[in-house]
Write an enzyme that holds these catalytic residues in place. Structure first.
Site, PDB file in Angstrom:
ATOM      1  N   ASN A  50       0.844  -1.191   0.000  1.00  0.00           N
ATOM      2  CA  ASN A  50       0.000   0.000   0.000  1.00  0.00           C
ATOM      3  C   ASN A  50       0.883   1.246   0.000  1.00  0.00           C
ATOM      4  O   ASN A  50       1.960   1.261   0.598  1.00  0.00           O
ATOM      5  CB  ASN A  50      -1.014  -0.002   1.151  1.00  0.00           C
ATOM      6  CG  ASN A  50      -0.418  -0.301   2.510  1.00  0.00           C
ATOM      7  OD1 ASN A  50       0.610  -0.958   2.607  1.00  0.00           O
ATOM      8  ND2 ASN A  50      -1.066   0.175   3.556  1.00  0.00           N
ATOM      9  N   ASN A  53      -1.028   8.603   0.941  1.00  0.00           N
ATOM     10  CA  ASN A  53      -0.741   9.968   0.515  1.00  0.00           C
ATOM     11  C   ASN A  53      -1.328  10.937   1.534  1.00  0.00           C
ATOM     12  O   ASN A  53      -2.378  10.642   2.130  1.00  0.00           O
ATOM     13  CB  ASN A  53      -1.368  10.193  -0.878  1.00  0.00           C
ATOM     14  CG  ASN A  53      -0.846  11.461  -1.514  1.00  0.00           C
ATOM     15  OD1 ASN A  53      -1.291  12.558  -1.207  1.00  0.00           O
ATOM     16  ND2 ASN A  53       0.112  11.312  -2.406  1.00  0.00           N
ATOM     17  N   ALA A  54      -0.683  12.081   1.693  1.00  0.00           N
ATOM     18  CA  ALA A  54      -1.194  13.118   2.593  1.00  0.00           C
ATOM     19  C   ALA A  54      -2.610  13.513   2.191  1.00  0.00           C
ATOM     20  O   ALA A  54      -3.425  13.890   3.039  1.00  0.00           O
ATOM     21  CB  ALA A  54      -0.267  14.328   2.584  1.00  0.00           C
ATOM     22  N   TYR A  56      -5.499  11.756   1.469  1.00  0.00           N
ATOM     23  CA  TYR A  56      -5.803  10.345   1.732  1.00  0.00           C
ATOM     24  C   TYR A  56      -6.429   9.590   0.565  1.00  0.00           C
ATOM     25  O   TYR A  56      -6.153   8.427   0.338  1.00  0.00           O
ATOM     26  CB  TYR A  56      -6.747  10.219   2.942  1.00  0.00           C
ATOM     27  CG  TYR A  56      -6.175  10.706   4.249  1.00  0.00           C
ATOM     28  CD1 TYR A  56      -4.806  10.750   4.469  1.00  0.00           C
ATOM     29  CD2 TYR A  56      -7.022  11.124   5.260  1.00  0.00           C
ATOM     30  CE1 TYR A  56      -4.294  11.204   5.676  1.00  0.00           C
ATOM     31  CE2 TYR A  56      -6.522  11.575   6.473  1.00  0.00           C
ATOM     32  CZ  TYR A  56      -5.152  11.619   6.676  1.00  0.00           C
ATOM     33  OH  TYR A  56      -4.661  12.063   7.861  1.00  0.00           O
ATOM     34  N   CYS A  61      -4.058   0.611  -2.752  1.00  0.00           N
ATOM     35  CA  CYS A  61      -3.894  -0.619  -1.980  1.00  0.00           C
ATOM     36  C   CYS A  61      -2.765  -1.478  -2.563  1.00  0.00           C
ATOM     37  O   CYS A  61      -2.436  -1.386  -3.752  1.00  0.00           O
ATOM     38  CB  CYS A  61      -5.168  -1.445  -2.022  1.00  0.00           C
ATOM     39  SG  CYS A  61      -6.606  -0.655  -1.300  1.00  0.00           S
ATOM     40  N   GLU A  63      -2.886  -4.611  -3.254  1.00  0.00           N
ATOM     41  CA  GLU A  63      -3.380  -5.541  -4.272  1.00  0.00           C
ATOM     42  C   GLU A  63      -3.422  -4.889  -5.652  1.00  0.00           C
ATOM     43  O   GLU A  63      -2.955  -5.451  -6.640  1.00  0.00           O
ATOM     44  CB  GLU A  63      -4.786  -6.034  -3.914  1.00  0.00           C
ATOM     45  CG  GLU A  63      -4.867  -6.765  -2.587  1.00  0.00           C
ATOM     46  CD  GLU A  63      -5.193  -5.848  -1.407  1.00  0.00           C
ATOM     47  OE1 GLU A  63      -4.640  -4.724  -1.335  1.00  0.00           O
ATOM     48  OE2 GLU A  63      -6.012  -6.267  -0.566  1.00  0.00           O
ATOM     49  N   CYS A  94     -10.176  -5.050   0.052  1.00  0.00           N
ATOM     50  CA  CYS A  94     -11.303  -4.119   0.016  1.00  0.00           C
ATOM     51  C   CYS A  94     -12.145  -4.367  -1.237  1.00  0.00           C
ATOM     52  O   CYS A  94     -11.745  -5.084  -2.155  1.00  0.00           O
ATOM     53  CB  CYS A  94     -10.803  -2.673   0.075  1.00  0.00           C
ATOM     54  SG  CYS A  94     -10.184  -2.031  -1.492  1.00  0.00           S
ATOM     55  N   CYS A  97     -10.513  -3.480  -4.665  1.00  0.00           N
ATOM     56  CA  CYS A  97      -9.521  -4.449  -5.134  1.00  0.00           C
ATOM     57  C   CYS A  97     -10.184  -5.741  -5.613  1.00  0.00           C
ATOM     58  O   CYS A  97      -9.733  -6.354  -6.583  1.00  0.00           O
ATOM     59  CB  CYS A  97      -8.507  -4.746  -4.041  1.00  0.00           C
ATOM     60  SG  CYS A  97      -7.389  -3.355  -3.746  1.00  0.00           S
TER      61      CYS A  97
HETATM   62 ZN   LIG Z   1      -8.007  -2.498  -1.775  1.00  0.00          ZN
END
Ligand SMILES: [Zn+2]
Length: 142
Positions: A50, A53-54, A56, A61, A63, A94, A97
């Protein structure tokens, strides 16, 4: 079933690479590193972690990171997925993904591995039943 043709050693290698990949995770915000390794039909393995990033929402991910690396070198068919985390419980992928996996496989084994090596073995069809996939797009103007 596809699983029968999956070499046991290859699966061990896949899981090992997923476990190595979470060490490279960039997760300063969640503190939740994840590693993924994807075995493609060519038998090549691509890895991802993963990358947060600042801002978000730009986070990717592990995957999808791994899948996209394979796609970028010409791969198109997933044979198996391994997802590893350092925490006591294995992590499930998630929804985003799962859908991206489904783009490149009707079904495939998915191995979820915890920090102490505990494994859950499942498969894409169980994770994303009644999926919407690329076959629904056939017949639409190319
Ligand atoms: Zn994911």
């Amino acid at each position: 079933m596809m699983r029968d043709r999956l070499d046991r050693d290859k699966i061990e290698e896949l899981i090992r690479q997923a476990q190595e990949s979470y060490r490279n995770a960039y997760a300063p915000y969640s503190q939740y590193p994840v590693g993924a390794a994807i075995l493609f039909a060519s038998q090549r393995i691509f890895c991802g972690c993963n990358v947060e990033n600042a801002s978000y929402g730009l986070t990717i991910c592990a995957e999808r990171n791994a899948i996209f690396q394979g796609i970028a070198t010409g791969e198109r068919l997933l044979r198996a997925v391994a997802i590893a985390v350092p925490t006591p419980d294995p992590a499930y992928p998630c929804g985003a993904c799962r859908q991206v996996m489904r783009e490149f496989a009707q079904d495939c084994p998915v191995f979820l591995v915890s920090g102490d090596g505990r494994r859950i073995e499942t498969n894409l069809d169980a994770l994303l039943p009644h999926a919407f996939g690329p076959e629904f797009k056939q017949g639409q103007g190319e």
